[in-house]
Design a protein around this motif. Structure first.
Motif, PDB file in Angstrom:
ATOM      1  N   ASN A   1       4.159  17.250   3.058  1.00  0.00           N
ATOM      2  CA  ASN A   1       3.413  16.195   3.747  1.00  0.00           C
ATOM      3  C   ASN A   1       2.281  15.749   2.845  1.00  0.00           C
ATOM      4  N   PHE A   2       1.909  14.466   2.956  1.00  0.00           N
ATOM      5  CA  PHE A   2       0.803  13.974   2.147  1.00  0.00           C
ATOM      6  C   PHE A   2      -0.040  12.983   2.938  1.00  0.00           C
TER       7      PHE A   2
ATOM      8  N   ASP B   1     -10.588   0.009   2.098  1.00  0.00           N
ATOM      9  CA  ASP B   1     -10.119   1.366   2.381  1.00  0.00           C
ATOM     10  C   ASP B   1      -8.770   1.349   3.091  1.00  0.00           C
ATOM     11  N   THR B   2      -7.836   2.134   2.572  1.00  0.00           N
ATOM     12  CA  THR B   2      -6.534   2.276   3.207  1.00  0.00           C
ATOM     13  C   THR B   2      -6.164   3.749   3.232  1.00  0.00           C
ATOM     14  N   TYR B   3      -5.353   4.102   4.190  1.00  0.00           N
ATOM     15  CA  TYR B   3      -4.875   5.481   4.317  1.00  0.00           C
ATOM     16  C   TYR B   3      -3.374   5.455   4.510  1.00  0.00           C
ATOM     17  N   VAL B   4      -2.694   6.372   3.844  1.00  0.00           N
ATOM     18  CA  VAL B   4      -1.252   6.487   3.980  1.00  0.00           C
ATOM     19  C   VAL B   4      -0.924   7.957   4.193  1.00  0.00           C
TER      20      VAL B   4
ATOM     21  N   VAL C   1       0.844  -1.198   0.000  1.00  0.00           N
ATOM     22  CA  VAL C   1       0.000   0.000   0.000  1.00  0.00           C
ATOM     23  C   VAL C   1       0.883   1.253   0.000  1.00  0.00           C
ATOM     24  N   TYR C   2       1.956   1.236   0.793  1.00  0.00           N
ATOM     25  CA  TYR C   2       2.870   2.383   0.835  1.00  0.00           C
ATOM     26  C   TYR C   2       3.507   2.602  -0.540  1.00  0.00           C
TER      27      TYR C   2
ATOM     28  N   SER D   1       9.617   4.099   8.810  1.00  0.00           N
ATOM     29  CA  SER D   1      10.296   5.271   9.347  1.00  0.00           C
ATOM     30  C   SER D   1       9.322   6.158  10.104  1.00  0.00           C
ATOM     31  N   ASP D   2       9.885   7.008  10.965  1.00  0.00           N
ATOM     32  CA  ASP D   2       9.050   8.012  11.622  1.00  0.00           C
ATOM     33  C   ASP D   2       8.434   8.899  10.552  1.00  0.00           C
ATOM     34  N   GLY D   3       7.195   9.249  10.750  1.00  0.00           N
ATOM     35  CA  GLY D   3       6.517  10.112   9.800  1.00  0.00           C
ATOM     36  C   GLY D   3       5.737   9.357   8.744  1.00  0.00           C
ATOM     37  N   VAL D   4       5.896   8.033   8.682  1.00  0.00           N
ATOM     38  CA  VAL D   4       5.149   7.222   7.720  1.00  0.00           C
ATOM     39  C   VAL D   4       4.102   6.432   8.491  1.00  0.00           C
ATOM     40  N   ARG D   5       2.860   6.562   8.052  1.00  0.00           N
ATOM     41  CA  ARG D   5       1.768   5.849   8.718  1.00  0.00           C
ATOM     42  C   ARG D   5       0.891   5.208   7.658  1.00  0.00           C
TER      43      ARG D   5
END
Length: 133
Positions: A109-110, A89-92, A51-52, A76-80
């Motif tokens: 940022n996105f 449904d997915t969210y990145v 997904v990422y 990494s920090d900042g990646v969710r």
């Protein structure tokens, strides 16, 4: 008296054997459950990585200079990444360092909402960029 002792001993022996079988079965069930949890975690992480990668491609397509894009590595920090196996449904959310239209390198940022046609997280999808900038 001896006959009563033999009966008591036989009952205790049967109880011990039955309890022992239940303990072994419980241990085996616990091990099987742990293996399923571990395998499920591996599958979830693999799906989240996929997904990422899709989200990075979506963002790359919407940048002024896609070839300059540098994304942090997965985990990494900042990646969710929020991707459940029972939902399309997915969210990145994350960030990208890339050149803007003027050639200056900026961090943006996105957040991307991706809706897959299948729950597996692979194949065709629709998306909506909720934040980029």
């Amino acid at each position: 008296m001896k006959r009563k002792m033999n009966s008591v001993f036989a009952v205790l022996l049967v109880l011990i054997l039955m309890t022992g079988c239940n303990v072994d079965q419980t241990i085996n069930d616990t091990i099987d459950g742990a293996n399923e949890l571990i395998n499920s975690k591996d599958l979830d992480e693999s799906r989240e990585r996929d997904v990422y990668e899709d989200a990075k491609e979506i963002i790359r397509q919407n940048l002024a200079s896609p070839s300059s894009a540098v994304f942090p590595t997965f985990g990494s920090d900042g990646v969710r990444v929020i991707a459940r196996p029972d939902s399309p449904d997915t969210y990145v959310s994350g960030y990208v360092d890339a050149d803007n239209a003027m050639g200056a390198s900026i961090r943006a940022n996105f957040t991307v909402h991706i809706i897959y046609e299948e729950y597996a997280g692979m194949g065709n999808y629709k998306y909506e960029i909720q934040e980029l900038g």
